[in-house]
Scaffold this active site. Structure first.
Site, PDB file in Angstrom:
ATOM      1  N   GLY A   1      32.010  32.864  15.364  1.00 22.04           N
ATOM      2  CA  GLY A   1      32.143  32.320  14.017  1.00 22.04           C
ATOM      3  C   GLY A   1      33.523  31.860  13.589  1.00 22.04           C
ATOM      4  O   GLY A   1      33.652  30.944  12.795  1.00 22.04           O
TER       5      GLY A   1
ATOM      6  N   ASP B   1      35.429  35.233  10.617  1.00 21.38           N
ATOM      7  CA  ASP B   1      34.772  34.234   9.783  1.00 21.38           C
ATOM      8  C   ASP B   1      34.351  34.851   8.451  1.00 21.38           C
ATOM      9  O   ASP B   1      34.609  34.305   7.386  1.00 21.38           O
ATOM     10  CB  ASP B   1      33.560  33.608  10.499  1.00 21.38           C
ATOM     11  CG  ASP B   1      32.567  34.638  11.028  1.00 21.38           C
ATOM     12  OD1 ASP B   1      32.843  35.856  10.985  1.00 21.38           O
ATOM     13  OD2 ASP B   1      31.490  34.214  11.501  1.00 21.38           O
TER      14      ASP B   1
ATOM     15  N   ASP C   1      31.201  41.126   5.664  1.00 20.31           N
ATOM     16  CA  ASP C   1      30.053  41.379   4.797  1.00 20.31           C
ATOM     17  C   ASP C   1      30.020  42.882   4.483  1.00 20.31           C
ATOM     18  O   ASP C   1      30.748  43.341   3.611  1.00 20.31           O
ATOM     19  CB  ASP C   1      28.812  40.866   5.551  1.00 20.31           C
ATOM     20  CG  ASP C   1      27.522  40.972   4.771  1.00 20.31           C
ATOM     21  OD1 ASP C   1      27.561  41.309   3.584  1.00 20.31           O
ATOM     22  OD2 ASP C   1      26.458  40.708   5.359  1.00 20.31           O
TER      23      ASP C   1
ATOM     24  N   PHE D   1      23.622  33.998   1.652  1.00 21.77           N
ATOM     25  CA  PHE D   1      23.795  33.670   3.062  1.00 21.77           C
ATOM     26  C   PHE D   1      24.329  32.249   3.190  1.00 21.77           C
ATOM     27  O   PHE D   1      23.735  31.309   2.670  1.00 21.77           O
ATOM     28  CB  PHE D   1      22.464  33.799   3.810  1.00 21.77           C
ATOM     29  CG  PHE D   1      22.608  33.577   5.284  1.00 21.77           C
ATOM     30  CD1 PHE D   1      23.040  34.604   6.114  1.00 21.77           C
ATOM     31  CD2 PHE D   1      22.325  32.337   5.841  1.00 21.77           C
ATOM     32  CE1 PHE D   1      23.202  34.392   7.482  1.00 21.77           C
ATOM     33  CE2 PHE D   1      22.473  32.124   7.213  1.00 21.77           C
ATOM     34  CZ  PHE D   1      22.908  33.149   8.027  1.00 21.77           C
TER      35      PHE D   1
ATOM     36  N   ASP E   1      26.830  30.261  11.476  1.00 18.63           N
ATOM     37  CA  ASP E   1      25.546  29.713  11.911  1.00 18.63           C
ATOM     38  C   ASP E   1      24.354  30.322  11.189  1.00 18.63           C
ATOM     39  O   ASP E   1      24.437  31.412  10.623  1.00 18.63           O
ATOM     40  CB  ASP E   1      25.352  29.971  13.405  1.00 18.63           C
ATOM     41  CG  ASP E   1      25.079  31.442  13.707  1.00 18.63           C
ATOM     42  OD1 ASP E   1      25.880  32.289  13.241  1.00 18.63           O
ATOM     43  OD2 ASP E   1      24.067  31.754  14.353  1.00 18.63           O
TER      44      ASP E   1
ATOM     45  N   ARG F   1      27.054  25.465  12.878  1.00 17.65           N
ATOM     46  CA  ARG F   1      28.476  25.793  13.087  1.00 17.65           C
ATOM     47  C   ARG F   1      29.375  24.566  12.990  1.00 17.65           C
ATOM     48  O   ARG F   1      30.555  24.664  12.678  1.00 17.65           O
ATOM     49  CB  ARG F   1      28.687  26.434  14.464  1.00 17.65           C
ATOM     50  CG  ARG F   1      28.030  27.783  14.642  1.00 17.65           C
ATOM     51  CD  ARG F   1      28.565  28.444  15.916  1.00 17.65           C
ATOM     52  NE  ARG F   1      27.740  29.547  16.384  1.00 17.65           N
ATOM     53  CZ  ARG F   1      27.825  30.789  15.926  1.00 17.65           C
ATOM     54  NH1 ARG F   1      28.673  31.090  14.978  1.00 17.65           N
ATOM     55  NH2 ARG F   1      27.049  31.736  16.415  1.00 17.65           N
TER      56      ARG F   1
HETATM   57  P1  5GP Z   1      29.329  42.871   8.697  1.00 17.33           P
HETATM   58  O1  5GP Z   1      29.444  43.674   9.971  1.00 17.33           O
HETATM   59  O2  5GP Z   1      30.614  42.771   7.915  1.00 17.33           O
HETATM   60  O3  5GP Z   1      28.183  43.323   7.832  1.00 17.33           O
HETATM   61  O4  5GP Z   1      28.863  41.432   9.092  1.00 17.33           O
HETATM   62  C1  5GP Z   1      29.622  40.642   9.852  1.00 17.33           C
HETATM   63  C2  5GP Z   1      28.799  39.595  10.570  1.00 17.33           C
HETATM   64  O5  5GP Z   1      27.529  39.303   9.945  1.00 17.33           O
HETATM   65  C3  5GP Z   1      29.554  38.303  10.521  1.00 17.33           C
HETATM   66  O6  5GP Z   1      30.524  38.235  11.552  1.00 17.33           O
HETATM   67  C4  5GP Z   1      28.457  37.281  10.642  1.00 17.33           C
HETATM   68  O7  5GP Z   1      28.133  37.113  12.002  1.00 17.33           O
HETATM   69  C5  5GP Z   1      27.282  37.916   9.929  1.00 17.33           C
HETATM   70  N1  5GP Z   1      27.175  37.449   8.534  1.00 17.33           N
HETATM   71  C6  5GP Z   1      27.334  38.169   7.414  1.00 17.33           C
HETATM   72  N2  5GP Z   1      27.130  37.420   6.304  1.00 17.33           N
HETATM   73  C7  5GP Z   1      26.855  36.166   6.749  1.00 17.33           C
HETATM   74  C8  5GP Z   1      26.558  34.930   6.082  1.00 17.33           C
HETATM   75  O8  5GP Z   1      26.510  34.790   4.853  1.00 17.33           O
HETATM   76  N3  5GP Z   1      26.329  33.863   6.890  1.00 17.33           N
HETATM   77  C9  5GP Z   1      26.373  33.927   8.255  1.00 17.33           C
HETATM   78  N4  5GP Z   1      26.136  32.812   8.936  1.00 17.33           N
HETATM   79  N5  5GP Z   1      26.645  35.081   8.911  1.00 17.33           N
HETATM   80  C10 5GP Z   1      26.892  36.190   8.161  1.00 17.33           C
HETATM   81 MG    MG Z   2      32.139  37.406  12.611  1.00 18.10          MG
END
Ligand code: 5GP
Ligand code: MG
Length: 180
Positions: A50, A105, A108, A157, A164, A170
Protein backbone atom coordinates in the site's frame (compact mmCIF):
# COMPACT_ATOMS: atom_id res chain seq x y z
CA UNK A 1 -21.01 15.59 -12.65
CA UNK A 2 -19.33 13.58 -9.95
CA UNK A 3 -17.07 10.86 -11.29
CA UNK A 4 -18.02 7.38 -10.10
CA UNK A 5 -15.86 4.32 -10.77
CA UNK A 6 -16.55 0.62 -10.32
CA UNK A 7 -14.07 -1.84 -8.83
CA UNK A 8 -15.26 -5.44 -8.61
CA UNK A 9 -18.80 -5.19 -7.21
CA UNK A 10 -18.60 -1.73 -5.62
CA UNK A 11 -18.92 1.85 -6.79
CA UNK A 12 -16.60 4.58 -5.53
CA UNK A 13 -16.57 8.38 -5.70
CA UNK A 14 -13.65 10.80 -5.24
CA UNK A 15 -13.13 11.76 -1.61
CA UNK A 16 -9.68 13.36 -1.69
CA UNK A 17 -8.33 14.77 -4.96
CA UNK A 18 -4.67 14.29 -5.91
CA UNK A 19 -3.82 17.98 -5.30
CA UNK A 20 -4.98 17.74 -1.70
CA UNK A 21 -2.97 14.57 -1.13
CA UNK A 22 0.12 16.25 -2.58
CA UNK A 23 -0.36 19.22 -0.25
CA UNK A 24 -0.68 16.93 2.81
CA UNK A 25 2.42 14.96 1.77
CA UNK A 26 4.29 18.26 1.54
CA UNK A 27 3.28 19.28 5.07
CA UNK A 28 4.44 15.97 6.53
CA UNK A 29 7.70 16.07 4.54
CA UNK A 30 8.43 19.57 5.89
CA UNK A 31 8.01 18.29 9.46
CA UNK A 32 10.29 15.32 8.80
CA UNK A 33 12.87 17.63 7.18
CA UNK A 34 12.88 19.81 10.28
CA UNK A 35 13.09 16.85 12.70
CA UNK A 36 15.75 14.76 10.95
CA UNK A 37 18.13 17.20 9.31
CA UNK A 38 20.73 16.75 12.07
CA UNK A 39 20.27 13.01 12.55
CA UNK A 40 22.80 11.38 10.24
CA UNK A 41 21.33 9.15 7.54
CA UNK A 42 17.89 7.90 8.58
CA UNK A 43 16.33 4.78 7.07
CA UNK A 44 12.81 5.02 5.63
CA UNK A 45 11.03 1.66 5.67
CA UNK A 46 8.00 1.52 3.38
CA UNK A 47 5.34 -1.12 4.02
CA UNK A 48 4.28 -2.89 0.83
CA UNK A 49 2.08 -2.98 -1.04
CA UNK A 50 0.00 0.00 0.00
CA UNK A 51 2.71 2.56 0.80
CA UNK A 52 4.62 2.42 -2.50
CA UNK A 53 3.04 5.56 -3.97
CA UNK A 54 3.10 7.58 -0.75
CA UNK A 55 6.76 6.75 -0.10
CA UNK A 56 7.79 7.62 -3.64
CA UNK A 57 6.13 11.05 -3.44
CA UNK A 58 7.25 11.70 0.15
CA UNK A 59 10.88 10.86 -0.48
CA UNK A 60 11.14 13.33 -3.37
CA UNK A 61 10.40 16.08 -0.84
CA UNK A 62 13.04 14.91 1.67
CA UNK A 63 16.05 17.21 1.74
CA UNK A 64 18.68 15.19 3.65
CA UNK A 65 20.65 12.03 2.83
CA UNK A 66 18.56 8.98 3.59
CA UNK A 67 18.18 5.29 2.76
CA UNK A 68 15.04 3.49 1.67
CA UNK A 69 13.95 -0.09 2.17
CA UNK A 70 10.65 -1.93 1.78
CA UNK A 71 9.08 -4.64 3.93
CA UNK A 72 5.94 -6.72 3.89
CA UNK A 73 3.92 -8.12 6.74
CA UNK A 74 3.41 -11.71 5.69
CA UNK A 75 0.63 -13.75 7.27
CA UNK A 76 1.05 -17.47 7.51
CA UNK A 77 -0.28 -20.31 9.52
CA UNK A 78 2.31 -21.24 12.15
CA UNK A 79 1.36 -24.58 13.63
CA UNK A 80 -2.25 -23.95 12.65
CA UNK A 81 -3.32 -24.65 16.22
CA UNK A 82 -2.04 -21.31 17.43
CA UNK A 83 -3.66 -19.35 14.61
CA UNK A 84 -2.18 -16.81 12.29
CA UNK A 85 1.41 -15.66 12.69
CA UNK A 86 2.55 -12.41 11.09
CA UNK A 87 6.14 -11.64 10.38
CA UNK A 88 8.12 -8.92 8.80
CA UNK A 89 9.87 -9.94 5.59
CA UNK A 90 12.26 -8.23 3.21
CA UNK A 91 14.42 -6.19 5.57
CA UNK A 92 18.02 -6.76 4.48
CA UNK A 93 19.72 -3.76 6.09
CA UNK A 94 20.81 -4.03 9.73
CA UNK A 95 18.95 -1.31 11.62
CA UNK A 96 20.86 -1.40 14.90
CA UNK A 97 21.73 2.15 15.95
CA UNK A 98 19.82 3.67 13.00
CA UNK A 99 17.05 6.26 13.06
CA UNK A 100 14.10 4.55 11.40
CA UNK A 101 10.92 6.05 9.92
CA UNK A 102 8.22 3.51 9.07
CA UNK A 103 6.08 4.67 6.13
CA UNK A 104 2.55 3.23 6.05
CA UNK A 105 -0.41 3.77 3.75
CA UNK A 106 -3.04 3.68 6.49
CA UNK A 107 -3.28 3.02 10.21
CA UNK A 108 -6.71 1.70 11.11
CA UNK A 109 -6.97 -0.38 14.33
CA UNK A 110 -3.19 -0.23 14.73
CA UNK A 111 -2.74 -4.05 14.81
CA UNK A 112 -0.27 -4.06 11.91
CA UNK A 113 1.80 -1.09 12.99
CA UNK A 114 2.04 -2.33 16.57
CA UNK A 115 3.30 -5.67 15.32
CA UNK A 116 5.84 -4.04 13.06
CA UNK A 117 7.16 -1.63 15.69
CA UNK A 118 7.62 -4.51 18.16
CA UNK A 119 9.62 -6.53 15.64
CA UNK A 120 11.79 -3.58 14.68
CA UNK A 121 12.39 -2.58 18.32
CA UNK A 122 13.91 -6.00 18.93
CA UNK A 123 16.60 -5.06 16.37
CA UNK A 124 17.75 -2.11 18.54
CA UNK A 125 17.44 0.91 16.24
CA UNK A 126 18.39 4.33 17.68
CA UNK A 127 14.75 5.45 17.26
CA UNK A 128 11.55 4.50 15.46
CA UNK A 129 8.88 6.90 14.27
CA UNK A 130 5.76 6.14 12.28
CA UNK A 131 4.61 8.16 9.27
CA UNK A 132 1.25 7.30 7.76
CA UNK A 133 -0.64 8.80 4.86
CA UNK A 134 -4.05 8.05 6.43
CA UNK A 135 -5.02 7.70 10.06
CA UNK A 136 -8.43 6.61 11.39
CA UNK A 137 -8.62 8.10 14.91
CA UNK A 138 -12.05 6.55 15.50
CA UNK A 139 -10.67 3.07 14.97
CA UNK A 140 -7.17 3.25 16.45
CA UNK A 141 -6.90 1.28 19.69
CA UNK A 142 -3.15 0.90 20.32
CA UNK A 143 -0.60 2.96 22.22
CA UNK A 144 2.18 3.20 19.64
CA UNK A 145 2.63 6.92 18.89
CA UNK A 146 1.70 7.75 15.29
CA UNK A 147 4.11 10.65 14.89
CA UNK A 148 3.32 11.86 11.37
CA UNK A 149 -0.23 11.66 9.99
CA UNK A 150 -0.75 13.26 6.61
CA UNK A 151 -4.56 12.97 6.59
CA UNK A 152 -7.12 11.90 9.20
CA UNK A 153 -10.34 10.25 8.01
CA UNK A 154 -13.43 8.58 9.50
CA UNK A 155 -14.03 4.85 9.55
CA UNK A 156 -14.98 4.65 5.87
CA UNK A 157 -13.21 2.30 3.43
CA UNK A 158 -11.03 4.11 0.91
CA UNK A 159 -9.09 3.12 -2.22
CA UNK A 160 -6.60 4.74 -4.57
CA UNK A 161 -3.10 6.22 -4.33
CA UNK A 162 -1.66 2.80 -3.43
CA UNK A 163 -4.63 1.49 -1.44
CA UNK A 164 -6.65 -1.35 -2.95
CA UNK A 165 -10.03 -2.98 -2.91
CA UNK A 166 -9.23 -6.64 -3.45
CA UNK A 167 -6.07 -5.64 -5.37
CA UNK A 168 -7.78 -3.11 -7.65
CA UNK A 169 -7.52 0.68 -7.42
CA UNK A 170 -3.89 1.09 -6.37
CA UNK A 171 -3.08 3.04 -9.55
CA UNK A 172 -5.68 5.77 -9.00
CA UNK A 173 -4.19 9.20 -8.33
CA UNK A 174 -7.16 10.43 -6.28
CA UNK A 175 -8.54 8.68 -3.19
CA UNK A 176 -12.06 7.25 -3.46
CA UNK A 177 -14.69 6.14 -0.97
CA UNK A 178 -17.49 3.60 -1.41
CA UNK A 179 -20.75 5.11 -2.59
CA UNK A 180 -24.25 3.68 -2.79
P1 5GP B 1 -4.78 -2.07 10.97
O1 5GP B 1 -3.85 -3.23 11.28
O2 5GP B 1 -4.26 -0.73 11.41
O3 5GP B 1 -6.18 -2.32 11.46
O4 5GP B 1 -5.00 -2.06 9.42
C1 5GP B 1 -3.99 -1.84 8.58
C2 5GP B 1 -4.26 -2.41 7.21
O5 5GP B 1 -5.66 -2.60 6.91
C3 5GP B 1 -3.79 -1.42 6.19
O6 5GP B 1 -2.39 -1.55 5.96
C4 5GP B 1 -4.64 -1.74 5.00
O7 5GP B 1 -4.07 -2.83 4.31
C5 5GP B 1 -5.96 -2.18 5.60
N1 5GP B 1 -6.93 -1.07 5.64
C6 5GP B 1 -7.45 -0.48 6.72
N2 5GP B 1 -8.34 0.49 6.39
C7 5GP B 1 -8.37 0.51 5.03
C8 5GP B 1 -9.09 1.29 4.07
O8 5GP B 1 -9.90 2.19 4.37
N3 5GP B 1 -8.85 1.01 2.77
C9 5GP B 1 -7.97 0.05 2.36
N4 5GP B 1 -7.81 -0.13 1.05
N5 5GP B 1 -7.28 -0.71 3.24
C10 5GP B 1 -7.47 -0.48 4.56
MG1 MG C 1 -0.53 -1.02 5.15
Amino acid sequence: MEKVIKLHDKRFRVMIPAAKIDEAVGVVAARINADYRQKGVPLFIGVLNGAFMFLSDLIKKIEFDCEISFVKLASYCGTCSTGEVRSLIGLNNPIEGRHVVIVEDIVDTGESIEHMVRELEAMHPASIRVCTLFFKPGSYSKHIPIDYRALEIGNEFIVGYGLDYDQLGRNLKDVYVVTE
